[in-house]
Design a protein around this motif. Structure first.
Motif, PDB file in Angstrom:
ATOM      1  N   ILE A  37       0.843  -1.203   0.000  1.00 19.51           N
ATOM      2  CA  ILE A  37       0.000   0.000   0.000  1.00 19.51           C
ATOM      3  C   ILE A  37       0.877   1.251   0.000  1.00 19.51           C
ATOM      4  O   ILE A  37       0.626   2.206  -0.738  1.00 19.51           O
ATOM      5  N   GLY A  38       1.899   1.242   0.827  1.00 19.54           N
ATOM      6  CA  GLY A  38       2.777   2.408   0.921  1.00 19.54           C
ATOM      7  C   GLY A  38       3.459   2.736  -0.390  1.00 19.54           C
ATOM      8  O   GLY A  38       3.461   3.884  -0.835  1.00 19.54           O
ATOM      9  N   LEU A  39       4.032   1.723  -1.026  1.00 20.48           N
ATOM     10  CA  LEU A  39       4.722   1.965  -2.300  1.00 20.48           C
ATOM     11  C   LEU A  39       3.739   2.361  -3.403  1.00 20.48           C
ATOM     12  O   LEU A  39       4.047   3.226  -4.228  1.00 20.48           O
ATOM     13  N   MET A  40       2.554   1.755  -3.408  1.00 21.10           N
ATOM     14  CA  MET A  40       1.560   2.148  -4.411  1.00 21.10           C
ATOM     15  C   MET A  40       1.190   3.625  -4.252  1.00 21.10           C
ATOM     16  O   MET A  40       1.130   4.362  -5.243  1.00 21.10           O
ATOM     17  N   VAL A  70      11.091   0.815   6.716  1.00 18.85           N
ATOM     18  CA  VAL A  70      10.009   1.603   7.303  1.00 18.85           C
ATOM     19  C   VAL A  70       8.834   0.726   7.722  1.00 18.85           C
ATOM     20  O   VAL A  70       8.255   0.920   8.795  1.00 18.85           O
ATOM     21  N   PHE A  71       8.448  -0.247   6.901  1.00 26.09           N
ATOM     22  CA  PHE A  71       7.264  -1.049   7.189  1.00 26.09           C
ATOM     23  C   PHE A  71       7.554  -2.320   7.985  1.00 26.09           C
ATOM     24  O   PHE A  71       6.707  -2.774   8.742  1.00 26.09           O
ATOM     25  N   VAL A 152      14.132  11.957  -5.289  1.00 23.79           N
ATOM     26  CA  VAL A 152      14.709  11.285  -4.117  1.00 23.79           C
ATOM     27  C   VAL A 152      14.151  11.832  -2.804  1.00 23.79           C
ATOM     28  O   VAL A 152      13.574  11.080  -2.005  1.00 23.79           O
ATOM     29  N   MET A 153      14.281  13.121  -2.545  1.00 27.64           N
ATOM     30  CA  MET A 153      13.832  13.655  -1.267  1.00 27.64           C
ATOM     31  C   MET A 153      12.312  13.595  -1.144  1.00 27.64           C
ATOM     32  O   MET A 153      11.782  13.184  -0.099  1.00 27.64           O
ATOM     33  N   LEU A 158       7.410  11.246   1.224  1.00 28.29           N
ATOM     34  CA  LEU A 158       6.120  10.569   1.033  1.00 28.29           C
ATOM     35  C   LEU A 158       6.128   9.191   1.693  1.00 28.29           C
ATOM     36  O   LEU A 158       5.143   8.800   2.341  1.00 28.29           O
ATOM     37  N   LEU A 159       7.229   8.453   1.561  1.00 31.31           N
ATOM     38  CA  LEU A 159       7.321   7.135   2.173  1.00 31.31           C
ATOM     39  C   LEU A 159       7.212   7.232   3.690  1.00 31.31           C
ATOM     40  O   LEU A 159       6.514   6.431   4.328  1.00 31.31           O
TER      41      LEU A 159
END
Length: 180
Positions: A37-40, A70-71, A152-153, A158-159
């Motif tokens: 979900i996070g990457l999407m 992170v996850f 990148v930043m 967002l991640l």
């Protein structure tokens, strides 16, 4: 001396992942689903921002490795916001600089990785996937410094935001907060 099968298994299982802590299936699913979900969300938002700004590059390849931290390991110091954002951004800047300053890739690649690692030590933002960012920049021949900021930043920010929201929705603590 004759070793039993049990002894050999215990002794050598370390080399085949035997040192990994046991993780229950619910946590495995929670972490993997969070990364999905996070990457999407991050990819969709980054692509949208890229289209709005007219920038074709909206993805950084090492984001999957950052998502794992992170996850899956939100308590790790290397998964905290400062480490992810500053580590990735610094490494992109170092990689771009090495691309410009060092003509030969066989020299630029190890220099980019080692200088980015040293910089992460200095700024206290160690994030292992960030060393790959430095290599990706050199290998990709990315020569404009804008790349360090978008994607990148921005992708890193967002991640972190999506990771924090997901962790808090699923009862995990992220980011780590100092304990009093």
């Amino acid at each position: 001396m004759r070793h039993t099968f049990r002894y050999l298994k215990k002794h050598y299982s370390f080399y085949l992942g035997g040192d990994q802590p046991p993780v229950n299936w619910l946590e495995r699913f929670r972490s993997s689903f969070g990364a999905l979900i996070g990457l999407m969300l991050v990819f969709a938002l980054a692509q949208y921002i890229g289209e709005l700004s007219g920038v074709n590059e909206w993805l950084m390849a090492s984001l999957g490795a950052s998502a794992l931290l992170v996850f899956v390991l939100p308590g790790s110091p290397m998964a905290q916001p400062w480490a992810v954002i500053a580590g990735n951004t610094l490494s992109a800047l170092v990689g771009i600089s090495c691309f410009h300053l060092i003509g030969h890739p066989l020299l630029a690649l190890p220099m980019a990785a080692s200088v980015s690692i040293f910089g992460m030590f200095m700024l206290r933002c160690l994030h292992p996937p960030a060393a790959a960012v430095a290599l990706i920049v050199v290998l990709g021949g990315i020569g404009h410094y804008r790349y360090a900021f978008f994607p990148v930043m921005i992708d890193s920010i967002l991640l972190i935001l999506v990771g924090a929201a997901y962790a808090n929705l699923t009862g995990k603590r992220y980011p780590n907060r100092p304990r009093n």
